[in-house]
Design a protein around this motif. Sequence first.
Motif, PDB file in Angstrom:
ATOM      1  N   SER A 381       6.908  -4.136   8.584  1.00 37.80           N
ATOM      2  CA  SER A 381       5.787  -4.314   9.506  1.00 37.80           C
ATOM      3  C   SER A 381       4.640  -4.975   8.760  1.00 37.80           C
ATOM      4  O   SER A 381       4.601  -4.988   7.524  1.00 37.80           O
ATOM      5  CB  SER A 381       5.333  -2.972  10.077  1.00 37.80           C
ATOM      6  OG  SER A 381       4.835  -2.148   9.031  1.00 37.80           O
ATOM      7  N   VAL A 382       3.698  -5.516   9.528  1.00 37.27           N
ATOM      8  CA  VAL A 382       2.522  -6.131   8.913  1.00 37.27           C
ATOM      9  C   VAL A 382       1.702  -5.100   8.139  1.00 37.27           C
ATOM     10  O   VAL A 382       1.259  -5.389   7.019  1.00 37.27           O
ATOM     11  CB  VAL A 382       1.667  -6.844   9.984  1.00 37.27           C
ATOM     12  CG1 VAL A 382       0.348  -7.329   9.391  1.00 37.27           C
ATOM     13  CG2 VAL A 382       2.442  -8.012  10.591  1.00 37.27           C
ATOM     14  N   PRO A 383       1.471  -3.861   8.672  1.00 31.57           N
ATOM     15  CA  PRO A 383       0.736  -2.875   7.872  1.00 31.57           C
ATOM     16  C   PRO A 383       1.411  -2.564   6.523  1.00 31.57           C
ATOM     17  O   PRO A 383       0.724  -2.399   5.524  1.00 31.57           O
ATOM     18  CB  PRO A 383       0.711  -1.636   8.782  1.00 31.57           C
ATOM     19  CG  PRO A 383       0.762  -2.193  10.159  1.00 31.57           C
ATOM     20  CD  PRO A 383       1.671  -3.384  10.063  1.00 31.57           C
ATOM     21  N   GLN A 384       2.755  -2.498   6.507  1.00 32.43           N
ATOM     22  CA  GLN A 384       3.425  -2.246   5.235  1.00 32.43           C
ATOM     23  C   GLN A 384       3.216  -3.400   4.264  1.00 32.43           C
ATOM     24  O   GLN A 384       3.004  -3.194   3.063  1.00 32.43           O
ATOM     25  CB  GLN A 384       4.925  -2.021   5.442  1.00 32.43           C
ATOM     26  CG  GLN A 384       5.636  -1.606   4.156  1.00 32.43           C
ATOM     27  CD  GLN A 384       7.145  -1.705   4.247  1.00 32.43           C
ATOM     28  OE1 GLN A 384       7.668  -2.703   4.740  1.00 32.43           O
ATOM     29  NE2 GLN A 384       7.847  -0.686   3.776  1.00 32.43           N
ATOM     30  N   ALA A 385       3.263  -4.634   4.779  1.00 34.28           N
ATOM     31  CA  ALA A 385       3.028  -5.793   3.920  1.00 34.28           C
ATOM     32  C   ALA A 385       1.617  -5.762   3.351  1.00 34.28           C
ATOM     33  O   ALA A 385       1.402  -6.018   2.151  1.00 34.28           O
ATOM     34  CB  ALA A 385       3.263  -7.082   4.705  1.00 34.28           C
ATOM     35  N   LEU A 386       0.633  -5.439   4.195  1.00 34.42           N
ATOM     36  CA  LEU A 386      -0.740  -5.362   3.719  1.00 34.42           C
ATOM     37  C   LEU A 386      -0.917  -4.234   2.707  1.00 34.42           C
ATOM     38  O   LEU A 386      -1.690  -4.363   1.745  1.00 34.42           O
ATOM     39  CB  LEU A 386      -1.686  -5.166   4.908  1.00 34.42           C
ATOM     40  CG  LEU A 386      -1.750  -6.334   5.902  1.00 34.42           C
ATOM     41  CD1 LEU A 386      -2.631  -5.977   7.097  1.00 34.42           C
ATOM     42  CD2 LEU A 386      -2.249  -7.593   5.224  1.00 34.42           C
ATOM     43  N   GLN A 387      -0.192  -3.137   2.911  1.00 35.11           N
ATOM     44  CA  GLN A 387      -0.237  -2.043   1.947  1.00 35.11           C
ATOM     45  C   GLN A 387       0.294  -2.481   0.593  1.00 35.11           C
ATOM     46  O   GLN A 387      -0.275  -2.148  -0.455  1.00 35.11           O
ATOM     47  CB  GLN A 387       0.571  -0.856   2.468  1.00 35.11           C
ATOM     48  CG  GLN A 387       0.561   0.360   1.541  1.00 35.11           C
ATOM     49  CD  GLN A 387       1.451   1.480   2.044  1.00 35.11           C
ATOM     50  OE1 GLN A 387       2.242   1.298   2.979  1.00 35.11           O
ATOM     51  NE2 GLN A 387       1.348   2.645   1.422  1.00 35.11           N
ATOM     52  N   MET A 388       1.383  -3.259   0.608  1.00 34.99           N
ATOM     53  CA  MET A 388       1.937  -3.782  -0.644  1.00 34.99           C
ATOM     54  C   MET A 388       0.926  -4.690  -1.347  1.00 34.99           C
ATOM     55  O   MET A 388       0.694  -4.578  -2.553  1.00 34.99           O
ATOM     56  CB  MET A 388       3.218  -4.553  -0.362  1.00 34.99           C
ATOM     57  CG  MET A 388       4.412  -3.715   0.027  1.00 34.99           C
ATOM     58  SD  MET A 388       5.172  -2.861  -1.380  1.00 34.99           S
ATOM     59  CE  MET A 388       5.751  -4.248  -2.362  1.00 34.99           C
TER      60      MET A 388
END
Length: 470
Positions: A381-388
């Motif tokens: 998901s986009v939130p997971q990518a931003l978290q990374m």
Amino acid sequence: MSFVSPEFVLFCLFFFPLYWSLAEHPRVQRSLLIISGYGLYATWVPAFAAILAVYSTVVWALGRWMRHALSPRLPLLLGLWLAGSFLLSLKYYEFVRETFQVVLQNTGFVSLLPVLDVVAPVGVSFFTFQAVTYLVMVGRQPASARSWPDVMLFLSFWPTLFAGPILRADNFFGQLDDSGVTRRVGRPRRAWLALYLIALGLVQKVVLASWLSSQVVDPVYRLPDQYASVSLAAAMLGFSLQIFLDFAGYTLIVTGLGLLLGFRLPVNFRQPYLARNLSDFWTRWHVSLSSFIRDYIYIPMGGNRRGWGRTQLNVLSGMLISGLWHGANWTFVVWGLLHGLGVVVMNGAQRAGMPVWPRWAAQALTFLFVSLAWVFFRADSVPQALQMLQGLWHSPSGFWQSDQLPWGGLLTITGLVFGLSPWALVWERFAVAGLGRLGAGRAGLLLALVLCAVIYFGPEGVPNFIYYRF
């Protein structure tokens, strides 16, 4: 059936001798290719084979219509609309439905679009684009319409059916029709090169890409908040290497299989991580897709013929389509948008007179951008990518924990990829010539040892190819 499964190896041991024995009977040989293609496709889900048969028949009928119509425009437009609708409805309906539902909920309305429990056939994106090349070919030259068996063969050609490369109809049928003294369709073409490519592809996919996935990439992406910043960066590097070794390895395998069938497949990779800018990257990465988007989307939209600003809009649109082609998820939209914006910014900088960077700096910056963009491609998901990405400078686990990942293996594979990439063609010529000098017996023993090493060092079970889901 996966191309790295024991069942497929057994299939090849029976199929190829029978196929080669029919070289003097092209029609029977092509029938065998069609039957084997549908048989392999049916091993995933039998209904997929039936869908492909109906789809191919419709494409053939549209070609016949164009051949006999006063103007091919109507059947061509109908065919392109049907192909696009087929792909969009299977892959993107649920994505559109969920997006509308979220948007309407924020306004107080409820979406009335029904839920459709549909599973898209494996490789639908690939054979749909191949069908487009056939329809456009016939639309331009109605006399080039092919017979029903030829269209069935083209869309079910099993080396490329599951994950490409995307075949062009004119190139495929040109090889099929070649009756000159150099005709090789139906007989093995450059057998030592074919076996070398298959062996190298197996090493890249089964050993290196699978190790990166299980030891470096998947653990970090599964629980990114439990890893330090340096480990997150290592996972990003690991995925950049994994996706290249996985997809390029697959391409090597199917290119070798195509040569054994007597067909030349399009080049799909040209050492992409040696690219000096993003435009250069897309002439090296997944070339059959990027060239398809250029020839069938970018140029028909106007290409670079309508001014600089319109050209950049066309570039951005093409890259967004490339992102969406990979899947119905906002992560792919963002990934395509990043690449599109990157190319536009680079074009603007060049137009403003930006000086040429040293090769090493240009390659390093391009690889850094591509690796950061890959985070959205890999994330769920986009939130997971931003978290990374946020964790690169502010991770809950701190900046450095050296014992969490197998750094030795990661750095070794990194050195192999970047150290050997500039010399890939030189090494290929050297290895193929060496196999030829060894003779059939010793070369076969050497390749058998490589296969044993792949089985020994590879993971348990049959690893999936990343691009099978597209």
